[in-house]
Design an enzyme around this catalytic site. Sequence first.
Site, PDB file in Angstrom:
ATOM      1  N   GLY A 250      -8.862  15.970  61.171  1.00  0.00           N
ATOM      2  CA  GLY A 250      -8.871  16.842  60.000  1.00  0.00           C
ATOM      3  C   GLY A 250      -9.492  16.134  58.809  1.00  0.00           C
TER       4      GLY A 250
ATOM      5  N   SER B 218      -7.472  21.436  71.439  1.00  0.00           N
ATOM      6  CA  SER B 218      -7.749  21.316  70.002  1.00  0.00           C
ATOM      7  C   SER B 218      -9.170  21.772  69.688  1.00  0.00           C
ATOM      8  CB  SER B 218      -7.580  19.861  69.553  1.00  0.00           C
ATOM      9  OG  SER B 218      -8.103  19.684  68.252  1.00  0.00           O
TER      10      SER B 218
ATOM     11  N   HIS C  33      -0.197   8.297  54.563  1.00  0.00           N
ATOM     12  CA  HIS C  33       0.865   8.745  53.657  1.00  0.00           C
ATOM     13  C   HIS C  33       2.179   8.250  54.267  1.00  0.00           C
ATOM     14  CE1 HIS C  33       3.235  11.033  50.906  1.00  0.00           C
ATOM     15  NE2 HIS C  33       3.499  12.052  51.709  1.00  0.00           N
TER      16      HIS C  33
ATOM     17  N   GLY D 109     -10.386  13.747  52.012  1.00  0.00           N
ATOM     18  CA  GLY D 109     -11.267  13.212  53.041  1.00  0.00           C
ATOM     19  C   GLY D 109     -12.752  13.391  52.768  1.00  0.00           C
TER      20      GLY D 109
ATOM     21  N   GLU E 189      -9.663  31.238  29.556  1.00  0.00           N
ATOM     22  CA  GLU E 189      -8.931  30.310  28.695  1.00  0.00           C
ATOM     23  C   GLU E 189      -7.859  29.513  29.425  1.00  0.00           C
ATOM     24  OE1 GLU E 189      -9.972  29.498  25.799  1.00  0.00           O
ATOM     25  OE2 GLU E 189     -11.529  31.038  25.921  1.00  0.00           O
TER      26      GLU E 189
ATOM     27  N   GLU F 230     -11.573  26.982  32.066  1.00  0.00           N
ATOM     28  CA  GLU F 230     -11.880  25.848  31.193  1.00  0.00           C
ATOM     29  C   GLU F 230     -10.997  24.629  31.466  1.00  0.00           C
ATOM     30  OE1 GLU F 230     -12.539  26.661  27.071  1.00  0.00           O
ATOM     31  OE2 GLU F 230     -13.446  28.600  27.483  1.00  0.00           O
TER      32      GLU F 230
ATOM     33  N   SER G  19     -12.683  19.798  19.671  1.00  0.00           N
ATOM     34  CA  SER G  19     -12.714  20.069  18.226  1.00  0.00           C
ATOM     35  C   SER G  19     -11.429  19.608  17.550  1.00  0.00           C
ATOM     36  CB  SER G  19     -12.887  21.571  17.986  1.00  0.00           C
ATOM     37  OG  SER G  19     -11.696  22.267  18.327  1.00  0.00           O
TER      38      SER G  19
END
Length: 340
Positions: free
Chosen positions: A26, A51, A108, A134, A227, A231, A252
């Site tokens: 994977g 698989s 992990h 990956g 918004e 962004e 700003s």
Amino acid sequence: MAKVYTDKDADLSVFKDKTLAVLGFGSQGHAHALNLKESGLNVIIGLYEGSKSIKVAREKGFEVVSSADAVKRADVIMIALPDTKQASAYEKDIAPNLTKGKTLLFSHGFSIHYKTIVPPADVNVILVAPKGPGHIVRRQYTEGKGVPSLIAVHQNPTRTAKKIALAWAKGIGGTRAGVIETSFKEETETDLFGEQTVLCGGTSALVQAGFEVLVEAGYSPEMAYFECLHELKLIVDLMNEAGIAGMRFSISETAKWGDVTVGPKIIDASVKKRMKAALKDIQSGKFAKDWVAEYKGGYKKYNALLAAGEKHPIEKTGAKLRSMMPWMQKRSIKGAQAAY
């Protein structure tokens, strides 16, 4: 500051005359396998019968064998399967074929930290965790670069576990960017906390809530989407490149004033309190126990919550607006399950 390991600290000759197996093909599995292969190492792929990844792995030039055979043949075995599926694969295919001196490698720490897998004391248990998905691990390698990575050693009967972890990290390109040593506990608990409270859970909930507030106040869904979601990437990219202070330098004065005065009222002490509660559930093992139970129960709540999220109004608005953005890479969630 933690020591950062680079190319000079790792030696690929650790794998001379050794066989490396990657179980699963994977996201992380395919990237590790291809990068190691192109680093000149002997890599085989272990997959279950039937698989969908068998054909893909063979097309990439790998020898594909059953998971059991891969474990028998390999000196180092990476378990590149989903957390919830690792325990059954370990019991069925891995444990019966583990012998003294082999090395189990994870990207992990979930299964080891929460003891859904308990390896015998005579095998090395290590972690190599690139801090990126990956496809980025693969792309950075092909460009002659790498993704910063973590390593950890849980068991070290051969006294070579750290050298093996560093060599693997070098083989996938990690030492080009830098490698930091951690522990299975630290990697697992911080990773879960980040996913749940900030990166995925926190961000998704914040975006949806902001969208709902604007739409419920009578503003158009299109404006709310721009918004509260569109962004967000611009801001996150600035933070990624230069930190929070660097992001603030680029926006700003009005945006900065709103940031420092209103932001802490939204993400306030009560949010931090609930974050601490989420961390306690991770540290105690409650989250892991609940997640394993959800998997064993057939993913009922998990699938229902995902389906509800797909029906949120922001998804319809977003699909419409993204169709107006030819520069953006489009991703469909339909049928986009990772292959293992």
